[in-house]
Design a protein around this motif. Structure first.
Motif, PDB file in Angstrom:
ATOM      1  N   UNK A 163       0.818  -1.208   0.000  1.00 51.88           N
ATOM      2  CA  UNK A 163       0.000   0.000   0.000  1.00 51.88           C
ATOM      3  C   UNK A 163       0.857   1.267   0.000  1.00 51.88           C
ATOM      4  N   UNK A 164       2.077   1.171   0.532  1.00 51.74           N
ATOM      5  CA  UNK A 164       2.918   2.363   0.597  1.00 51.74           C
ATOM      6  C   UNK A 164       3.879   2.470  -0.585  1.00 51.74           C
ATOM      7  N   UNK A 165       3.987   1.444  -1.387  1.00 51.89           N
ATOM      8  CA  UNK A 165       4.905   1.490  -2.518  1.00 51.89           C
ATOM      9  C   UNK A 165       4.414   2.485  -3.572  1.00 51.89           C
ATOM     10  N   UNK A 166       5.366   3.088  -4.281  1.00 50.97           N
ATOM     11  CA  UNK A 166       4.980   3.953  -5.388  1.00 50.97           C
ATOM     12  C   UNK A 166       4.563   3.066  -6.554  1.00 50.97           C
ATOM     13  N   UNK A 167       3.691   3.539  -7.446  1.00 49.24           N
ATOM     14  CA  UNK A 167       3.290   2.737  -8.604  1.00 49.24           C
ATOM     15  C   UNK A 167       4.499   2.362  -9.451  1.00 49.24           C
ATOM     16  N   UNK A 168       4.414   1.236 -10.132  1.00 55.72           N
ATOM     17  CA  UNK A 168       5.519   0.769 -10.962  1.00 55.72           C
ATOM     18  C   UNK A 168       5.868   1.810 -12.028  1.00 55.72           C
ATOM     19  N   UNK A 169       4.860   2.477 -12.578  1.00 58.50           N
ATOM     20  CA  UNK A 169       5.134   3.495 -13.598  1.00 58.50           C
ATOM     21  C   UNK A 169       5.968   4.634 -13.022  1.00 58.50           C
ATOM     22  N   UNK A 170       5.636   5.063 -11.802  1.00 57.59           N
ATOM     23  CA  UNK A 170       6.415   6.121 -11.162  1.00 57.59           C
ATOM     24  C   UNK A 170       7.841   5.643 -10.911  1.00 57.59           C
ATOM     25  N   UNK A 171       7.975   4.406 -10.446  1.00 51.87           N
ATOM     26  CA  UNK A 171       9.307   3.838 -10.212  1.00 51.87           C
ATOM     27  C   UNK A 171      10.098   3.796 -11.513  1.00 51.87           C
TER      28      UNK A 171
END
Length: 280
Positions: free
Chosen positions: A157-165
């Protein structure tokens, strides 16, 4: 019949240095006349980093550097000020450490478990700001920084979206080449493996090799950390003996002070100028 043995040419390391300096000159010649911020950015150490990133291929390094100059002209990382991104840093999810690693490199501390916003643009601008700030604070002659990543509290839930990464990785690899000394992922949970599998494919081989998974109960991990960091300075969250408490108010004061230095450094953007020593 006697055969004459061909005399072997002895290789000298200084020959490599000489050839690489020629490459730096070639790259500068290919860039053409520069002024203002572009001249300040394109120091000899900067050109070397781009050449190293492209295995000393001048043509490829030129393309990479020109792309960066175009990105900097639109994104304008040198114009970001702390008050614009301070809200992103309220939880201390990314901050500059008050200590250096054993090589005197700036240390960025990341706490992805303290993610507090969902704005992709905000997260990226905040991180870029702190990268620029870390570069500004590198000791003379030092080009790289170390990253410490604490996974306390990290969940899907706290991870940034894969696209943002992916966008972040693109910026780091293409616009800040050879800035990373090492990224130390400390005690990541098993569930992180799924996210890592999605992100690792965006990393080029050189960057991938610099990413180190560190586990507190693993002897090799402990030795690795002690090789890069003095355990007396290293926060307890990373297996060290120091105590680290993020104070947003105090950190903000430090960043606001650095904003003055940043503004002074980039102020002569409309005049040709030479900077004798800059890490940018």
């Amino acid at each position: 019949m006697m055969f004459l043995r061909r005399k072997q040419t002895q290789h000298h390391p200084e020959d490599d240095v000489f050839q690489r300096e020629i490459k730096v000159k070639e790259l500068r010649d290919e860039l053409g006349p520069l002024s203002g911020r572009r001249l300040k950015y394109c120091t000899d150490p900067c050109l070397r980093r781009y050449l190293i990133a492209r295995n000393w291929n001048v043509e490829k390094a030129l393309k990479m550097l020109e792309d960066t100059l175009e990105w900097r002209s639109t994104f304008k990382p040198e114009e970001i000020r702390w008050h614009e991104v301070a809200h992103e840093g309220e939880t201390g999810k990314v901050s500059r450490a008050d200590f250096f690693d054993r090589q005197g490199r700036t240390v960025l501390i990341m706490r992805p478990g303290k993610q507090n916003t969902t704005s992709a643009e905000g997260n990226i601008r905040h991180l870029v700001y702190l990268i620029e700030n870390s570069i500004l604070n590198l000791p003379e002659g030092q080009e790289q920084m170390s990253w410490l990543i604490d996974f306390t509290g990290w969940t899907l839930k706290t991870q940034v979206p894969v696209k943002t990464a992916r966008d972040i990785v693109h910026i780091l690899q293409n616009h800040y080449p050879e800035r990373l000394a090492g990224a130390f992922l400390y005690n990541p949970p098993r569930i992180f493996e799924a996210f890592w599998k999605a992100v690792r494919y965006f990393l080029d081989p050189k960057t991938f090799e610099k990413v180190k998974f560190v586990y507190p109960k693993n002897k090799d991990s402990v030795e690795l950390m002690s090789t890069f960091f003095d355990v007396e300075n290293l926060p307890a969250e990373f297996g060290g003996k120091a105590t680290l408490t993020y104070n947003h108010k105090e950190f903000s004061k430090m960043m606001e002070g650095d904003d003055v230095k940043t503004a002074e450094f980039w102020s002569s953007d409309d005049k040709p100028c030479l900077v004798p020593n800059t890490n940018i």
